[in-house]
Motif scaffolding. Structure first.
Motif, short mmCIF file in Angstrom:
data_model
loop_
_atom_site.label_atom_id
_atom_site.label_comp_id
_atom_site.label_asym_id
_atom_site.label_seq_id
_atom_site.Cartn_x
_atom_site.Cartn_y
_atom_site.Cartn_z
N ASP A 177 0.91 -1.14 0.00
CA ASP A 177 0.00 0.00 0.00
C ASP A 177 0.94 1.18 0.00
N HIS A 178 1.12 1.81 -1.14
CA HIS A 178 2.24 2.75 -1.24
C HIS A 178 2.08 3.95 -0.30
N TYR A 179 0.85 4.17 0.21
CA TYR A 179 0.70 5.26 1.20
C TYR A 179 1.50 4.97 2.46
N GLY A 181 4.33 3.92 2.55
CA GLY A 181 5.73 4.27 2.29
C GLY A 181 5.96 5.77 2.31
N LYS A 182 4.89 6.54 2.49
CA LYS A 182 5.05 8.00 2.47
C LYS A 182 5.59 8.51 3.79
N GLU A 183 6.49 9.47 3.66
CA GLU A 183 7.17 10.04 4.82
C GLU A 183 6.20 10.45 5.95
N SER A 215 -7.25 14.33 -1.65
CA SER A 215 -7.83 15.03 -2.80
C SER A 215 -6.85 15.00 -3.97
N GLU A 216 -7.35 14.67 -5.13
CA GLU A 216 -6.49 14.63 -6.32
C GLU A 216 -6.97 15.61 -7.37
N ALA A 217 -6.03 16.21 -8.07
CA ALA A 217 -6.39 17.14 -9.14
C ALA A 217 -6.54 16.42 -10.47
N GLU A 222 -5.41 7.53 -18.14
CA GLU A 222 -5.53 6.39 -19.06
C GLU A 222 -5.89 5.09 -18.34
N ARG A 223 -6.42 5.19 -17.13
CA ARG A 223 -6.59 3.97 -16.34
C ARG A 223 -8.04 3.50 -16.25
N ALA A 224 -8.87 3.94 -17.18
CA ALA A 224 -10.29 3.61 -17.07
C ALA A 224 -10.53 2.11 -17.07
N ASN A 239 -8.29 0.81 0.96
CA ASN A 239 -6.86 0.61 1.25
C ASN A 239 -6.23 1.83 1.91
N HIS A 240 -5.88 2.85 1.11
CA HIS A 240 -5.08 3.97 1.63
C HIS A 240 -5.75 4.67 2.82
N ILE A 241 -7.00 5.05 2.64
CA ILE A 241 -7.68 5.80 3.70
C ILE A 241 -7.85 4.93 4.94
N GLY A 339 -11.23 12.09 -3.95
CA GLY A 339 -11.86 12.25 -5.24
C GLY A 339 -10.87 12.65 -6.30
N LYS A 340 -11.26 12.36 -7.52
CA LYS A 340 -10.43 12.79 -8.65
C LYS A 340 -10.97 14.09 -9.20
N ARG A 341 -10.08 14.83 -9.89
CA ARG A 341 -10.43 16.11 -10.51
C ARG A 341 -11.01 17.08 -9.50
#
Ligand code: BG6
Length: 492
Positions: A177-179, A181-183, A215-217, A222-224, A239-241, A339-341
């Motif tokens: 879960d790459h989160y 690995g975040k500092e 939140s993501e911008a 291309e991952r649909a 997972n992450h949350i 969320g995305k965008r």
């Protein structure tokens, strides 16, 4: 003496993840001396390539890293390509031969790390063949690193787990879960367990609510192909949350070891309240982004993206409420959203403390308000934290105002600190599973997510798209907190 000794076998060696994350991370470990002479990498994929062609792919993936040509060439010389059909037993025999040859050549002490950077449909098959064709060694270590998605719901995750467990023990499995690995996600433990003034107040007597925002911008890009059947709940919340919530909620471990931390994470997840369908309906909000024009530029809606159905019901936004039913947290909602965008990339946790029992300054000044103390952990794009306290406003009279005690790591310091994948790969080489997820954690978070998914699948959304690209999500997400007399601390 820091040098690690291992053979990496990467399934999906030509894929996006390998190029974007794995090769650059392995190279940085090489630059730092963790990888030196005694390592080799076998990349496998279907296509019939030569070693040279594959090595060029590895070299190209290092474009953004400063290094000499010699250093890069030397590193790439440790990479070998094996064209491989994961369902064909005979191919594993060929793979084994190459693995044994490289083991001898680089003196790898039979240590093997299998990285499955491909569709989870094949995880079970690969694990089975690694054992049956005796690629697993008996003398060194064997570790399996797998990427999400780990299942689509509890049932499929359990089945997948069973397939993998037929070849690997739980302590040989490293679920990324790459989160983790975040500092600043790792810093949650330092802030909590290294500070009396924080940990002493870390409970339902002092904390009013906790807010986790991812939140993501960016949009779906291309991952649909994957995202259409996943959605934000499976992609980010399960997972992450959930992992971040677990680190915030767990009891102090006996020691800062993988075993003790895991024990506490699993324990607190057992107290995670699994909603009834009615509660899930009430406690969760979903959204999908629509188009918008920002600064004269048109941003497309989710339904217009490549490979997305024009009437897609997939959620690109989730907000909800999690609750841990235990002594420490009963009554403290963990509000989560992703969320995305959205307006901005912002990953953070806001810990909102309870109000004082009374405001003694009211008499001095009628409209005096004392805001909540808020501890914010900034995870991305800046890394640090801040503590909001109330202080006297400068000047005559007596008024208070909130001030933020702020700490941010400098851009230079964060630029030099290892990226999540680099940390996690090194952890796996060290046999340290602290920052990987255990099956018992996953099984619980799947059960939690499944209820929401089920309710949603039975009630198709009629208002999608319900938020504009570049906004902070659907209105209902604000109402979710307003209902409880609260609001989101972060707004772009
Ligand atoms: C991934 C999700 O796990 O995390 C993506 O599949 C998401 O949809 C990404 O964009 C976000 O990660 P980060 O590190 O950029 O915050």
């Amino acid at each position: 003496q820091n040098e690690k000794v291992a053979l990496f076998i990467i399934f999906g060696g030509s894929g996006d993840l390998a190029r974007r994350k794995l090769y650059p991370s392995l190279f940085r470990l090489y630059q730092k001396g963790y990888l030196s002479r005694h390592f080799a990498v076998i990349g496998t994929a279907r296509r019939p390539w030569e070693n040279d062609y594959y090595r060029q792919i590895v070299v190209d993936s290092l474009n953004d890293i400063q290094a000499t040509d010699e250093q890069i060439a030397e590193f790439a010389g440790h990479f070998y390509y094996q064209s491989h059909d994961v369902t064909n037993a005979a191919h594993y025999t060929v793979l084994k031969k190459l693995a044994d040859t490289l083991d001898q050549k680089y003196q790898l002490q039979h240590n093997r790390i299998y990285y499955l950077a491909m569709s989870p449909n094949f995880f079970g098959t690969i694990a089975k063949h690694l054992k049956s064709e005796q690629i697993l060694t008996t003398a060194g270590f064997n570790r399996l690193i797998i990427e999400k998605p780990f299942g689509h719901d509890y049932e499929s995750a359990a089945e997948l787990n069973q397939q993998i467990r037929a070849s690997f023990e739980e302590d040989q499995i490293y679920r990324i879960d790459h989160y983790l690995g975040k500092e600043m996600v790792q810093n949650i433990a330092a802030i909590r367990f290294g500070n009396n003034i924080i940990e002493s107040l870390w409970n339902n007597r002092y904390i009013d609510n906790i807010q986790i925002t991812l939140s993501e911008a960016l949009g779906v890009e291309e991952r649909a192909g994957y995202y259409e059947s996943a959605g934000a709940m499976r992609d980010m919340v399960q997972n992450h949350i959930s992992q971040i919530a677990t680190l915030l909620a767990m009891e102090p471990p006996v020691s800062f070891s993988a075993r003790d931390i895991r024990h506490e994470k699993i324990k607190v997840l057992r107290s995670l309240h699994i909603d009834t369908p009615e509660e899930a309906q009430h406690n969760f909000v979903r959204g999908q982004y629509g188009p918008a024009v920002i600064d004269g530029q048109r941003l497309e809606g989710y339904r217009e993206a490549n490979n997305v159905a024009s009437d897609s019901k997939t959620e690109t936004y989730v907000a909800g409420k999690m609750e841990f039913e235990n002594y420490r947290w009963a009554g403290v909602p963990f509000y989560v959203r992703t969320g995305k965008r959205l307006a901005k990339k912002e990953t953070r946790v806001d810990i909102v403390y309870k109000q004082l029992p009374t405001n003694i300054f009211k008499a001095a000044q009628d409209d005096n308000k004392l805001g909540h103390n808020i501890l914010t952990i900034f995870i991305e794009p800046t890394e640090g934290f801040s503590l909001r306290v109330n202080a006297k406003r400068l000047g005559q009279g007596f008024a208070t105002r909130p001030v933020d005690l702020n700490f941010r790591h400098s851009a230079a310091a964060t630029g030099n600190s290892p990226e999540a994948y680099e940390r996690l790969l090194l952890d796996a080489m060290n046999g340290d599973s602290t920052n990987f997820t255990h099956w018992d954690e996953l099984s619980q978070t799947w059960k939690f997510a499944d209820v929401v998914e089920k309710v949603w699948s039975e009630n198709t959304p009629t208002d999608f798209p319900n938020y504009a690209s570049g906004s902070m999500g659907p209105k209902a997400a604000d109402e979710l907190l307003a209902r409880d007399g609260r609001h989101w601390i972060f707004s772009a």
